[in-house]
Design an enzyme around this catalytic site. Sequence first.
Site, PDB file in Angstrom:
ATOM      1  CE  LYS A 273      -3.950  -1.796   2.569  1.00 51.61           C
ATOM      2  NZ  LYS A 273      -4.910  -1.571   1.792  1.00 51.61           N
ATOM      3  NE  ARG A 347     -10.950  -9.737  -1.828  1.00 50.89           N
ATOM      4  CZ  ARG A 347     -11.446  -8.718  -2.624  1.00 50.89           C
ATOM      5  NH1 ARG A 347     -11.736  -9.203  -3.901  1.00 50.89           N
ATOM      6  NH2 ARG A 347     -11.353  -7.388  -2.126  1.00 50.89           N
TER       7      ARG A 347
HETATM    8  N1  BES Z   1      -8.077  -3.797   4.605  1.00 52.58           N
HETATM    9  C1  BES Z   1      -8.400  -3.305   3.202  1.00 52.58           C
HETATM   10  C2  BES Z   1      -9.604  -2.851   3.120  1.00 52.58           C
HETATM   11  C3  BES Z   1      -9.747  -1.126   3.777  1.00 52.58           C
HETATM   12  C4  BES Z   1      -9.594  -0.116   3.072  1.00 52.58           C
HETATM   13  C5  BES Z   1     -10.063  -1.069   5.059  1.00 52.58           C
HETATM   14  C6  BES Z   1      -9.376   1.062   3.654  1.00 52.58           C
HETATM   15  C7  BES Z   1     -10.194   0.116   5.635  1.00 52.58           C
HETATM   16  C8  BES Z   1     -10.138   1.181   5.019  1.00 52.58           C
HETATM   17  C9  BES Z   1      -8.442  -4.613   2.458  1.00 52.58           C
HETATM   18  O1  BES Z   1      -7.503  -5.701   2.743  1.00 52.58           O
HETATM   19  C10 BES Z   1      -7.634  -3.901   1.018  1.00 52.58           C
HETATM   20  O2  BES Z   1      -6.681  -3.785   0.932  1.00 52.58           O
HETATM   21  N2  BES Z   1      -8.624  -4.119  -0.049  1.00 52.58           N
HETATM   22  C11 BES Z   1      -8.468  -3.682  -1.399  1.00 52.58           C
HETATM   23  C12 BES Z   1      -8.901  -4.649  -2.411  1.00 52.58           C
HETATM   24  C13 BES Z   1      -8.289  -4.242  -3.654  1.00 52.58           C
HETATM   25  C14 BES Z   1      -6.731  -4.523  -3.649  1.00 52.58           C
HETATM   26  C15 BES Z   1      -9.142  -5.451  -4.542  1.00 52.58           C
HETATM   27  C16 BES Z   1      -9.149  -2.291  -1.515  1.00 52.58           C
HETATM   28  O3  BES Z   1     -10.007  -2.122  -0.991  1.00 52.58           O
HETATM   29  O4  BES Z   1      -8.367  -1.413  -2.045  1.00 52.58           O
HETATM   30 ZN    ZN Z   2      -5.499  -5.400   2.023  1.00 55.00          ZN
END
Ligand code: BES
Ligand code: ZN
Length: 497
Positions: A273, A347
Amino acid sequence: MKLSLDRRGLTEVRTDALIVGRRHGESRLSQALAALDGKLGGLLAKVMTAEKFEGKPGQLTQLHTDGKLPAARVLVVGLGSDKGDAEAVRRAASLGARRARELGAKNAAAHFPADGLSPRARAQATAEGAVLGTYRFDKYLKEKNGKVLESFSVVEPERRSQAPAQEGVRTGEIWAAATCLARDLVNEPANVVNPSFLAGRAEEIAGAGRLGLKVLDREDCEKLGMGAYVGVAQGSLEPPKFIHLTYKPRRPRKRVVVIGKGITFDSGGLDLKPADGMYRMKDDMSGAATVLGLFSALPKLKLPVEVHGLIAATENMPSGTAQRPGDIVRAMNGLTIEIGNTDAEGRLTLADALVYADKEIEPDEMVDLATLTGAIVIALGLGLTGAFITDDGLANRLLGAAESAGEKMWRMPFHEEYKDGIKSDVADLNNISSQRGGGAIVAALFMRDFAGGRPWAHLDIAGTAFSERELPLGPKGATGVGVRTLLAYLHGLAGRR
Ligand code: BES
Ligand code: ZN
Ligand code: ZN
């Protein structure tokens, strides 16, 4: 904060701050306010008029009683105009308790008019509001805010309402404490809360409440075939812990599984990230915290429902051993998954937890809570949990529970056409979609393949688990969302209100 029921009349209550609710648009003073106003020689009514106090939500008018009442101050708080609105009572109690504390009060007492809420529900909402509203996470501060509200009582002078009010105070105290436990766990940083720490807390909670507990290590999970979960864990130095808590009453009416996403830190993995997006990712175990909060309350409530709590806890880290984009893993139900993006890790961990629930526990219903997608924040903003529910009966009961708990939820669609996007050329599924948009729906569709066709609710709490601004029922930070909704849902299953 110590909570209690005060059975005295309002004009007899000795307290630093007496909080009294007033509805919007009432021309005359309620009996309670009129009695206080009488003792104060009409000053209360005058001040309320002068301050243009109308009883709107968020309004507060305060008055020093100058020895004319045993209470040192009266705080009148607005309730709005909806009858039977428990959330209005919670928020008003929170507002009053916060102001009392600010004023240096050590104790406070609150009375809200009987209007559409049962004495029990009213007392419960009052207790919840006071505890949640004054919650703080200051253990790491040298200089703490020294003002502490030490005790709070719910005033109920009406004889026949006192037994249910007492029950309401007790229930509200348990529900709020469980929520605060969840908040604490989320607010703790990720260098403290790792998978082993969560397992340790589960052990404490199980020990205190005589609950069943199994903690599976990496090897156990490998043997069970949880390749999706173990794959996420392989990049971290912290060993994964699969936590299974059990609350089993004598003659359960139903068997329910509650699953919490337990990523104790989500760096994204090799699909790292950016700094902004990573900063808050200690909160990626909010679902797990909700499950632990729930289980801390269950032994005290003695509900006739068998409840299993599952947390597939791990970090998601990049390293030489980390899972690579393009890797293929096999979940516990045999389905193979191509890793399209290592940041879609939640997931993967939930997939194996769902299969474990389906195969090992065989529940009537399953609910998971997960900070799963940024997409749900785009879709619903920061005030709503996205609810994906496969069964209408479960949906009605869960959404009803959320409404009564004051935790806003919106039902989302499993739009079948988006399934095409998570096809893979080389595996049964891809963990991300090749198509743009609808990310929260895509994630729900992905997980549905692991729920074994059982009635299942997936709650995406990415927007509601943590708040960057103060809320009516809590400070900035973790909200403990879901704890009270789950408790209300389980009360409902138990045939209790
Ligand atoms: N933990 C994150 C989701 C999240 C984002 C929680 C912002 C709280 C605040 C999750 O694991 C994630 O990174 N999801 C990605 C999925 C994508 C790579 C398909 C996302 O939402 O960007
Ligand atoms: Zn994630
Ligand atoms: Zn995550």
